[in-house]
Design a protein around this motif. Sequence first.
Motif, short mmCIF file in Angstrom:
data_model
loop_
_atom_site.label_atom_id
_atom_site.label_comp_id
_atom_site.label_asym_id
_atom_site.label_seq_id
_atom_site.Cartn_x
_atom_site.Cartn_y
_atom_site.Cartn_z
N SER B 23 0.97 -1.09 -0.03
CA SER B 23 0.18 0.03 -0.39
C SER B 23 0.55 1.47 -0.12
CB SER B 23 -0.97 -0.04 1.53
OG SER B 23 -1.76 -1.50 1.08
N ALA B 24 1.96 1.08 0.73
CA ALA B 24 2.38 2.36 0.69
C ALA B 24 3.92 2.80 -0.52
CB ALA B 24 3.96 2.70 2.06
N LEU B 27 1.36 4.28 -3.28
CA LEU B 27 1.06 5.99 -3.25
C LEU B 27 2.23 6.69 -3.92
CD1 LEU B 27 1.76 5.72 0.97
CD2 LEU B 27 -0.64 6.78 -0.65
N THR B 37 9.25 12.35 -0.05
CA THR B 37 7.25 12.19 -0.07
C THR B 37 6.58 11.80 0.56
OG1 THR B 37 7.71 10.35 -1.35
CG2 THR B 37 7.62 12.01 -2.54
N PRO B 38 5.24 11.18 0.48
CA PRO B 38 4.93 11.37 2.12
C PRO B 38 4.78 9.40 2.24
CG PRO B 38 3.00 12.48 1.18
CD PRO B 38 4.12 12.69 0.29
N PHE B 40 7.47 7.93 1.02
CA PHE B 40 9.04 7.21 2.51
C PHE B 40 8.91 6.38 3.90
CE2 PHE B 40 12.85 8.39 4.03
CZ PHE B 40 13.75 7.94 4.02
#
Lengths: 508, 149
Positions: B23-24, B27, B37-38, B40
Motif C-alpha cells: 500500500s505504501a 502512494l 514524499t508521503p 517514504f
Amino acid sequence: MDFILLVMNSFGLLLDPLNLAYVVLGFVIGTIFAAIPGLTATLAMALLLPLTYTLNVETALMACASIYMAGMCGGSITATTINIPGAPSSMMTALDGYPMQQQGKGALALGHAAIGSMFGGAVGALLLIAVAPFVAELSLLVKTTGKFSLLAFALIVVVIAQRGRIPQAGLAACIGLMLATVGLDAMEPVTRFTFGNANLTAGVDLMPVIIGTFAIAEILVQARTPSDTTAATAAAGKHKLRRRDFIPPWSDIRRIGFRCYFKSCLIGYFVGTLPGAGGSMGSFLAYTEAVRTSPEPETFGKGNPQGIAASESANNAVCGGAMVPMLTFGIPGDPITAIMLGVLVINGIQPGPQLMSDQAGLIAPMLAALLFSAVVLIPLTLYAIGPYFIRIVSIRKDVLYAVIALLAVVGSYVATYSTFQMFMALGMGVLAFVLRRNGFPVITMLLGYILGPNLEEFLRRSLSLSNGNPMTFLTNPDSLFFVLLTLVFVYFLVIRKPSARAGAAPGL
Amino acid sequence: MFSNRQLIFPTAMLALSVGYLVSALSLGTPIAESGLTPSFFPMLVGAAAILFSSLLILQQLRAPEAPDRPRDAPGHAHLWIVLAIFLYILAFRTLGYLVSSTAFVFALIVLFSSFEKPAQKALIALVVVGLGYVMFQHLFGVRLPTPWG
C-alpha cells in the motif's frame, strides 16, 4: 525560580472544593485499581481520559497526577497482604512485605511502604519541579535533526528494554508507527491508508487507541484468566488491621536510614527519566542496592523493612522522573505518562521546550497535586482506609468488569458523539488483546503511535534541509549526541546482555 | 511448517507488513525533487515490520518446543465479550443509552460469573446504568442517545 513560585501558588487551587474532590477521588480510584491484581492505575487513567473533555485542563491534570502517585503505592497493599503485587512496580515490596505479614506485622509493613512511597513521591516531585525548567531550556538547543535522533533513541530504547522479546517489541512499535501514518499527511495534502473511509482522514484518534489498548484489552485478558480470589477472601477474614499498627516506630525508620531512602529515591528518579524503564526496574535496582550496602544482607527476603522502604521509595520517585521527558520533549516514559500526554494533546497543549515557558500555568497545578498526593494523601489514605485495604480485592469481579466495560465503551463515544470511535476502540482492544496473548509488549505499540507523527516530520525536514544527505544526523552535534547515546544503550542492553533481568512488566 | 501453531501469528504479521508495504508503494515514489514524499516513511516502517516478522518466524522455527502458556479459563468468554460490545455499539444509538446499556451490563455480569440469580444481576445492572447516566449526563454534561433521538 519563577516556576517554583508558580507551583507553590498552585497549591491554592487545591483549596477549591471541586479540584480537591477530583484529586482525592483520583487518588482513591488509583489506589483501588492498583490494589486489585489484574487492574492497574493505567486502566483507571484510560477510563478517566474521556471525562477530561468536560473538565478544565488543570483539574484533569491534577486528577491524573494523583492517580499516578496512587498507582505506584497502591500495589504494595496486596503485595504485602496476600503476596500478589497489585502493580508490577511492587514486585520487590512483596519479597519483604509478605514475610512481615506472615509474622503478624502486616500493618507495620504497609506503614513502611507508605512512608517509603511518601518519601519517594515527594523527592521525585521536588526534583521534577526543580529540574524540569532547566531541562526545558536545554531542550531548546536540540534542533530538527537532534529531535529526530532523540525520538529514535526513545523508541529504540523502549524496544531493546524488552529483553528476550526484542523482535516482538520491534514489530509492536512498527504497528504503532503504521497506525500513526493513517490519515492526511502532515506536510502534503495526501491521504494515506484510509481506504476511502472519510472517518479515517483525520487519522486514528488517540482516545480509542488508549481505551482499546488499556481498558477493552484488559477486560478480554481477564475473561481468559482464571480468577482466584480465595486467598484474598480468606485473608480478608483472617487479618484484622488496626490504625495504630500502621505507624512504624521511629527506631525502625532510623535503622533503615535516610541514606537508604534518599539513595532509593535518586535511583527511582533517574530510572524514571529513561523511556520504557518504569517503576518495576526502579524498585528492582533500589532493592538490589539496599541489599548490596546492608550490613545484614541475609535478612532481606525474610521481612526486612529496609527492602520495603527501598522498593517503595524508588517506584514512587519514578513518577517525578518519568514526567521530565514527557513535559520537556513530549516523550512518555511509561503507559501512564503516555495517557497524561494524551490529556495534554486533547486539550490542545503541545509538550516540548515551549511548554514550560508559555503554558507553565497549566502544568504547575499538576506538579503541586503530585507533591500533595505524596505528602498528604498517601499517609491519609493509609490511616483512613488502611484497615479496609484487604477487602478491596474481594470486590465482585463480575460487576467491576461490567462497570469498566460500560465506562470504556461509552467513554469512547463521549469525545466525538460518534459510534465509529466506539468501533475503533473495540478494534484496538482486540488488536491489543491478540498482541498481549502472543507476548507482544503493547507499550511499544503505543509509543510508536504517539511518537510516529513527530518522528516522520523531523526525519523528512532533516533530510530536506540537508538535500537528502543522511550524514546530517552525524554531523550535527545534538543529533550525534543522541546517536552515540543510542549506541551506548544498545551495547549495555543488547550486546553486553546483563545477567540480571529487570524489565518492563510482562503484558505491558 | 504451518502445523506449528506458534507460527500462525508471526506469519499473519508478516502478511500484514507486506500488505502495508505494498500500500505504501502505491502512494508513489519515495523521493522527489522537493525532498521526501508521503510514501517514504511508510515504506521504511513496512520494511522494518517485515524484518521483525521474519526474525520472529526464524525464532519460532529454531525454538525446540513451544513454551507453555499460562492456563486459560475454559470457554470462549472473551469472544462473547467482543460480540457483546459489538452488538452494544450497534444498539447504542437505536435503543438509546438506558436500554442498550442495561442489557450490555447484565450480559457482561453473566459472562464474568454465571446465570445464577438473574433477578439480582438485572437489578445490579439497572443500578450501574443509572449511576452511569447520572455521571455522564448530569455530572459531565454528556448528551447520551435516547430512542427518540
